[in-house]
Scaffold this motif. Structure first.
Motif, mmCIF file in Angstrom:
data_model
loop_
_atom_site.group_PDB
_atom_site.id
_atom_site.type_symbol
_atom_site.label_atom_id
_atom_site.label_comp_id
_atom_site.label_asym_id
_atom_site.label_seq_id
_atom_site.Cartn_x
_atom_site.Cartn_y
_atom_site.Cartn_z
ATOM 1 N N ARG A 156 14.672 -43.572 26.991
ATOM 2 C CA ARG A 156 14.375 -44.952 26.569
ATOM 3 C C ARG A 156 13.007 -45.016 25.889
ATOM 4 N N ASP A 157 11.988 -44.421 26.551
ATOM 5 C CA ASP A 157 10.617 -44.545 26.042
ATOM 6 C C ASP A 157 10.403 -43.793 24.735
ATOM 7 N N ARG A 158 11.131 -42.686 24.548
ATOM 8 C CA ARG A 158 10.841 -41.873 23.361
ATOM 9 C C ARG A 158 11.292 -42.543 22.063
ATOM 10 N N GLU A 160 10.413 -45.487 21.341
ATOM 11 C CA GLU A 160 9.230 -46.275 20.956
ATOM 12 C C GLU A 160 8.119 -45.366 20.437
ATOM 13 N N LEU A 172 4.590 -41.428 33.234
ATOM 14 C CA LEU A 172 5.973 -41.938 33.236
ATOM 15 C C LEU A 172 6.648 -41.615 34.572
#
Ligand SMILES: C[S@@+](CC[C@H](N)C(=O)[O-])C[C@H]1O[C@@H](n2cnc3c(N)ncnc32)[C@H](O)[C@@H]1O
Length: 295
Positions: A156-158, A160, A172
């Motif tokens: 999910r974070d990658r 962004e 994280l």
């Protein structure tokens, strides 16, 4: 040293030279032995070669993988060794150098390659593997219970921003996993990624398949493992060398004259004493096993 049982004039291979602590001890304990130090990390190898240069022709280094000792033996013009030592994993120097990206006490690039610049780095794996593959790595190599949640958060974070530093990955994980005991919550994830990046289990398997060919008769093999999967592989290989029947399973009785190829020197894994662990916390998970090739 007790299990290696150095013999005068013997030739020994330290397959994981690192900072040369074991190699130095071998060279000092028996004045006539020769030691070949192997490491896949050229930076470490060069530093240790300088540090042990005082031993002259008795100490040589070889840049390579312990899974390919044929090449190291050929370079040293030897047909085999009187003893081989592996002290698996990463060295404290590698772990503590933020530039190498193995640790997270001080943030650095998310690299983790023992052989700098060769193959995909930890950042590459974290950027390209699917959620399931990442979760499998964290579970299999790190026994991390929150493996799926961590993998989901990474994927999910990658989207962004790419995860490129050890600090960002440790933060994280710390958002998802609660601290248990003294260890940082990201310790297992870092260990798992390191094992995957360096294909540590594959190299150990290749080594165990070939190592008896690299030992001279009555040669000793000593392996120190820090991970349960590695220790299990070592234990199973040593057990398989005890009887080496090559008959087809359908044959009612053994006809190949199978006999043990080794003598096992450690019935159970040797573990560090509480005093040693108190003096060196990183020794806490060490498991040592040793065998002697039949003469
Ligand atoms: C735990 S340290 C060894 C420390 C060493 N016994 C000492 O006394 O300083 C492990 C070392 O083995 C190297 N290494 C790990 N896997 C390797 C492999 N498959 N082939 C060659 N070297 C390897 C690492 O780069 C590291 O320097």
């Amino acid at each position: 040293m007790r299990f290696l049982h150095l013999k005068p004039g013997g030739f020994y291979i330290d397959g994981t030279l690192g900072d040369g602590g074991h190699a130095r001890r071998m060279l000092e304990s028996e004045g006539s032995v020769a030691v070949l130090g192997v490491d896949r990390d050229a930076v470490t190898l060069e530093l240790t070669a300088q540090r042990l240069a005082g031993f002259g022709h008795r100490f040589r280094t070889f840049h390579g993988n312990f899974s390919e000792l044929d090449q190291a033996l050929a370079a040293a013009s030897r047909s085999g060794a009187d003893g081989i030592l592996l002290d698996l994993g990463v060295s404290s120097r590698q772990l503590d150098d933020p530039v190498r990206g193995f640790g997270f006490r001080v943030s650095g690039p998310l690299d983790m390659r023992m052989q700098p610049c060769v193959g995909p780095s930890a950042a590459d794996l974290v950027a390209t593997l699917g959620e399931r593959e990442l979760a499998d790595i964290f579970w299999r190599y790190g026994e991390e219970k929150a493996s799926r949640r961590i993998a989901r958060a990474i994927v999910r974070d990658r989207t962004e921003a790419p995860l490129t530093t050890t600090g960002a990955l440790a933060d994280l994980v710390a958002r998802i996993v609660r601290r248990h005991g003294g260890a940082h919550p990201a310790t297992r994830v870092f260990q798992a990624l390191r094992i995957a990046v360096n294909r540590e289990l594959e190299h150990l398997e290749m080594f165990l398949d070939r190592v008896l060919d690299w030992l001279l008769p009555a040669g000793r093999l000593v392996i120190i493992a820090y991970h349960s999967l590695e220790d299990r592989m070592v234990k199973q290989a040593m057990r398989s060398w005890l009887s080496h029947c090559t008959c087809p399973p359908a044959l009612p009785r053994c006809a190949c004259g199978a006999r043990a190829r080794v003598k096992v020197l450690t019935k159970k894994a040797v573990i560090p004493s509480p005093e040693e662990i108190a003096a060196n916390r990183r020794a806490r998970s060490a498991r040592l096993r040793a065998v002697e090739l039949m003469a």
